[in-house]
Design an enzyme around this catalytic site. Structure first.
Site, PDB file in Angstrom:
ATOM      1  N   GLU A   1       9.129 -49.283 -50.126  1.00 26.09           N
ATOM      2  CA  GLU A   1       8.348 -48.142 -50.613  1.00 26.09           C
ATOM      3  C   GLU A   1       7.917 -48.397 -52.053  1.00 26.09           C
ATOM      4  O   GLU A   1       8.631 -49.074 -52.802  1.00 26.09           O
ATOM      5  CB  GLU A   1       9.195 -46.867 -50.579  1.00 26.09           C
ATOM      6  CG  GLU A   1       9.648 -46.474 -49.188  1.00 26.09           C
ATOM      7  CD  GLU A   1      10.379 -45.132 -49.208  1.00 26.09           C
ATOM      8  OE1 GLU A   1       9.731 -44.123 -48.912  1.00 26.09           O
ATOM      9  OE2 GLU A   1      11.572 -45.104 -49.539  1.00 26.09           O
TER      10      GLU A   1
ATOM     11  N   HIS B   1      17.301 -44.800 -40.412  1.00 33.62           N
ATOM     12  CA  HIS B   1      16.046 -45.452 -40.025  1.00 33.62           C
ATOM     13  C   HIS B   1      16.220 -46.947 -39.706  1.00 33.62           C
ATOM     14  O   HIS B   1      15.766 -47.431 -38.678  1.00 33.62           O
ATOM     15  CB  HIS B   1      14.990 -45.311 -41.125  1.00 33.62           C
ATOM     16  CG  HIS B   1      14.742 -43.887 -41.552  1.00 33.62           C
ATOM     17  ND1 HIS B   1      14.793 -42.828 -40.680  1.00 33.62           N
ATOM     18  CD2 HIS B   1      14.436 -43.347 -42.761  1.00 33.62           C
ATOM     19  CE1 HIS B   1      14.516 -41.702 -41.335  1.00 33.62           C
ATOM     20  NE2 HIS B   1      14.306 -41.994 -42.600  1.00 33.62           N
TER      21      HIS B   1
ATOM     22  N   LYS C   1       7.473 -42.877 -34.916  1.00 30.82           N
ATOM     23  CA  LYS C   1       6.332 -43.682 -35.374  1.00 30.82           C
ATOM     24  C   LYS C   1       5.749 -44.466 -34.196  1.00 30.82           C
ATOM     25  O   LYS C   1       6.480 -44.978 -33.351  1.00 30.82           O
ATOM     26  CB  LYS C   1       6.767 -44.624 -36.493  1.00 30.82           C
ATOM     27  CG  LYS C   1       7.079 -43.863 -37.789  1.00 30.82           C
ATOM     28  CD  LYS C   1       7.336 -44.808 -38.944  1.00 30.82           C
ATOM     29  CE  LYS C   1       7.852 -44.078 -40.168  1.00 30.82           C
ATOM     30  NZ  LYS C   1       6.806 -43.521 -41.026  1.00 30.82           N
TER      31      LYS C   1
HETATM   32  C1  BG6 Z   1      13.146 -40.287 -45.565  1.00 31.53           C
HETATM   33  C2  BG6 Z   1      13.932 -40.614 -46.786  1.00 31.53           C
HETATM   34  O1  BG6 Z   1      13.997 -40.096 -44.462  1.00 31.53           O
HETATM   35  O2  BG6 Z   1      12.241 -41.328 -45.271  1.00 31.53           O
HETATM   36  C3  BG6 Z   1      13.013 -40.871 -47.953  1.00 31.53           C
HETATM   37  O3  BG6 Z   1      14.822 -39.558 -47.095  1.00 31.53           O
HETATM   38  C4  BG6 Z   1      11.978 -41.896 -47.602  1.00 31.53           C
HETATM   39  O4  BG6 Z   1      13.753 -41.274 -49.098  1.00 31.53           O
HETATM   40  C5  BG6 Z   1      11.288 -41.556 -46.292  1.00 31.53           C
HETATM   41  O5  BG6 Z   1      11.041 -41.963 -48.647  1.00 31.53           O
HETATM   42  C6  BG6 Z   1      10.374 -42.676 -45.830  1.00 31.53           C
HETATM   43  O6  BG6 Z   1       9.601 -42.243 -44.742  1.00 31.53           O
HETATM   44  P1  BG6 Z   1       8.180 -42.871 -44.441  1.00 31.53           P
HETATM   45  O7  BG6 Z   1       7.786 -42.253 -43.145  1.00 31.53           O
HETATM   46  O8  BG6 Z   1       7.295 -42.508 -45.571  1.00 31.53           O
HETATM   47  O9  BG6 Z   1       8.392 -44.347 -44.346  1.00 31.53           O
END
Ligand code: BG6
Length: 478
Positions: free
Chosen positions: A211, A235, A177
């Site tokens: 989210e 993450h 990112k």
């Molecule tokens: C993924 C997870 O690695 O990352 C998901 O498995 C999650 O559950 C996603 O929704 C979130 O990614 P981003 O880029 O949309 O924040």
């Protein structure tokens, strides 16, 4: 700048990730002139397609997920011309010779395992048996990289039988990112922050990945993982590492990864009183977590908030609060570095606590802002207010910001360039599991039950209390 000519094989080339992320991403790089016109993308999977059939599938996928660029009909046609399809039997011998015949010598060869980890061993073995991969080939693997330390070690060992560590690219798309990389630039290319980047000046750090989506169609996978394995172990821990690590001596893959590893190893075990797990409830219009995963008695968490500490000189006594969850009130990922109060205010009647806060926003509205205290404009005397010194990329960079590349496409181009800086090394992944495993095992041993939270809220009440107890509060999820 175009990358070197390449042959990229995507195992699982008909799957969700390939359709949503990998191919639309490659298409954008193609339009940007980064993908040489002679390069080949070869999808390998079980289904019986010919090139034309596969191209039609991907055309539809790019139209659905490719953004405004997919309107470029000519560009799309040219890109599709670079795609090929081979049906291979991952665990047998079918299709491998045909795959070999499509691969050329003298170009970068990369293999993307966009398949479940149970196939990694079989694929790696066959790539060598059929002399398709060699010492210069690159291998890309996706999370989940194991589900605990033991399985991660097994996976690392399986891959190591066929590929050296400098050939393996473990993707954590958060590292691709834009703002995440900017975080390193802000920290290590400015004189301003480093002197303050420690326990003398920083009160605490918050990392939020919120989210609004639920688990969607991934219930089967998700319910066996939960937020801790799905988001925190990779993450959030990667973000934590980038915030907390020492400056590497150069911006180079192993130098960066050595420093991240030291952070993970310095993480203290987490007291279970300092963790809150949650599960979202139903609303009139959306199902509960349990309904989503079709498991009425599951105790898997769709939310985690926790407080942790890094045992080293720089961070002694500075809490790091992490939280992530699904079906929260807004989609927003940010890191907040909250500086300490001034010891003494010279301004009369200044009861409010004014703090500098550096916010690194990953999404939406990628950018960085620094909250500073100023005098409220106007004749009202010396009244203080907090305002952001805002550097939203879209605002600051205008048109250039539109070129903010999606995480996947950036990472794939890094694979072709042979740059491992933004990929996880095997020892890092194992160290991360070593830290999260005892937490998860503790929940099982104690029969821990997640707290319920309302869909559209900021998570369970207890997660707010986690901060309040320390006289702090979460920055609002906007
Ligand atoms: C993924 C997870 O690695 O990352 C998901 O498995 C999650 O559950 C996603 O929704 C979130 O990614 P981003 O880029 O949309 O924040």
């Amino acid at each position: 700048i175009p990358v070197d000519n390449f042959d990229l094989v995507i195992f699982g080339g008909t799957g969700d990730l390939a359709r949503r992320k990998i191919l639309p991403g490659l298409f954008r790089r193609f339009l940007a002139g980064q993908m040489p016109a002679e390069s080949r993308v070869i999808a390998a999977a079980r289904s019986d397609f010919d090139d034309a059939g596969y191209r039609a599938e991907i055309e539809a996928a790019i139209q659905e997920f490719g953004g405004p660029e997919s309107k470029d009909k000519k560009g799309l046609e040219a890109f599709l011309g670079q795609l090929h399809y081979v049906a291979v039997d991952a665990t047998g011998d079918g299709g491998w010779d045909q795959l070999k015949s499509l691969m050329r010598d003298g170009v970068v060869k990369a293999f993307y395992f966009s398949v479940g980890p149970s196939l990694f061993g079989a694929l790696a073995e066959r790539l060598h048996k059929h002399k398709i991969a060699d010492r210069s080939s690159r291998l890309v693997v996706e999370k989940p990289f194991g589900r605990d330390l033991e399985t991660a070690k097994e996976l690392n060992a399986t891959l190591a039988e066929h590929f050296a560590e400098d050939q393996i690219y473990r993707i954590d798309h958060y590292l691709g990112k834009e703002t995440v990389q900017n975080l390193m630039a802000v920290r290590f290319a400015n004189v301003l922050f480093e002197p303050l980047w420690n326990s003398h000046y920083i009160d605490h750090i918050q990392i939020t990945v919120a989210e609004t989506v639920g688990v969607g169609g991934r219930g089967g996978y998700y319910d066996k993982s939960g937020a801790m394995r799905d988001m925190v172990q990779n993450h959030l821990m990667q973000l934590l590492c980038l915030i907390a690590m020492e400056a590497p001596n150069q911006f180079e893959a192993d130098a960066v990864r050595d420093e991240k590893l030291k952070v993970i190893r310095a993480l203290q075990p987490v007291d279970y009183h300092h963790i809150v797990r949650g599960q979202y409830d139903a609303t009139e219009s959306s199902p509960s977590y349990r309904e989503d995963v079709e498991n009425p008695r599951t105790h898997t968490e769709s939310f985690v908030a926790m407080k942790c500490h890094i045992a080293n000189w720089r961070w002694a006594g500075v809490p790091f609060y992490l939280r992530t969850g699904k079906r929260l009130k807004a989609r927003g990922s940010e890191i907040n570095v909250v500086f300490k109060d001034l010891g003494h205010s010279i301004f009369e009647g200044d009861e409010a606590r004014h703090r500098n806060v550096l916010t690194i926003r990953l999404q939406p509205n990628e950018g960085i802002d620094l909250q500073v205290t100023i005098k409220e404009p106007g004749p009202g005397g010396m009244r203080l207010i907090d305002v952001p010194l805002d550097m939203t990329f879209a605002q600051a960079l205008g048109d250039e910001a539109e070129d903010v590349t999606d995480a996947y496409e950036r990472l794939i181009m890094d694979v072709i360039r042979g740059n491992q800086t933004l990929f996880m090394r095997g020892d890092e992944v194992e160290a991360a599991w070593s830290w999260t495993d005892p937490i998860i095992e503790g929940w099982t041993a104690r029969g821990d039950v997640p707290k319920h939270y309302d869909t559209g809220s900021a998570g369970p009440e207890d997660s707010l209390m986690l901060m309040h107890r320390d006289g702090r509060r979460w920055r609002e999820i906007k």
